[in-house]
Design a protein around this motif. Structure first.
Motif: not given
Length: 311
Positions: A69-84
């Motif tokens: 799946f896609g995310a808008e920005t690298p910051a969003d990727v990092d935020a999702l990784a932190a959530r996981m």
């Protein structure tokens, strides 16, 4: 609604007969091979800005490698990784630079059923074009449907961790809920969860330009000798057309068009009784839904559950 997931990028398959699978998707199915490596083929849809929508990998056993799946920005990727991490979801590749076509920044983790999921941002946009009238090849990857032995739990997992929203449900008086249609943008569903005996790929769906192109494409696949499972017809949930086929390794693949786009601010999910023939096929043109049709989409037991792909 603000989500960190934006859209479906690609679905990656592993198969023992690499050449046969590659020839099917790059030939009769109408995708375009854009990159290759040893035992790897990356296939794009002509009308899609995604670098590729299907990856095929040569392997000893058939499996679903991953869903991206896609995310808008690298910051969003990092935020999702932190959530996981905070939820003790098992991460199998930490956020970093991707070495697949188009590059980008992403990470991988296991979902509740053990499928590998990838989230990425900053992937380069591929040169693509608008399809012309009568071009009966896929515009883009439309959606993916996954089998789960615990339908309710898997739906809840995707709602909690990835902000997917429920669009509609298929149910029946005899079997209860059998499918949840989930969205990450206004498209009726980019992901659906189906009730199955084991974790596996239910089907992949590819969007065509319009109804005429969808019918021409369906006819081309039928004439190729590929096994048709169900269709042509038009579903009620999502209001999209459908014709389902089997690829050379028994994965169900769909041609579709006109999947509904929703006003998310006003939409309310419905529960449709799929034992009613007009729910499964508004047109009444498809072969009847029955146990044999349903069984084809159960697919084989996925050998990739909780085993990350090597690439």
């Amino acid at each position: 609604m603000t989500r960190l997931i934006t859209h479906l990028r690609h679905v990656d398959l592993a198969v023992p007969d690499f050449a046969e699978q590659r020839d099917f998707y790059a030939g009769v199915w109408g995708l375009e091979e854009v990159a290759t490596d040893t035992g790897l083929s990356f296939l794009a849809a002509v009308g899609s800005p995604e670098q590729y929508v299907v990856r095929i990998r040569e392997a000893a056993e058939k499996r679903l490698d991953l869903v991206a799946f896609g995310a808008e920005t690298p910051a969003d990727v990092d935020a999702l990784a932190a959530r996981m991490r905070a939820a003790d979801v098992r991460i199998v590749r930490e956020p970093g630079t991707l070495d697949t076509p188009g590059g980008g920044y992403g990470f991988r983790f296991f979902d509740l059923d053990g499928r590998t999921i990838e989230i990425s941002a900053d992937v380069a946009v591929r040169a693509h074009r608008k399809l012309e009238e009568k071009e009966s090849v896929p515009v883009r990857l439309s959606h993916v449907v996954l089998n789960s032995p615990d339908l309710a739990a898997t739906r809840a997992w995707y709602e909690r961790h990835l902000d997917f929203a429920l669009s509609d449900t298929l149910s029946s008086p005899y079997m209860g809920d059998v499918m949840h249609f989930m969205r990450c943008n206004p498209q009726h569903h980019s992901l659906a969860i189906a009730k199955g005996p084991h974790a596996s790929l239910h089907h992949l769906s590819f969007e065509l330009r319009g109804v005429d192109e969808y019918m021409r494409g369906s006819g081309r696949i039928i004439r190729s000798g590929a096994k048709k499972v169900w269709g042509p017809g038009r579903h009620l949930a999502g209001d999209n057309t459908f014709t389902y086929f089997l690829d050379p390794h028994g994965n169900t693949v769909e041609y579709t068009t006109e999947l509904e786009r929703l006003d998310e601010d006003t939409w309310h999910p419905s529960v449709y009784d799929f034992s009613q023939p007009e729910v499964t096929d508004q047109w009444g043109t498809a072969n009847p839904m029955n146990e044999l049709v349903a069984k084809e989409s159960f697919n084989d037991v996925d050998r990739g559950v909780f085993v990350a792909p090597p690439v």
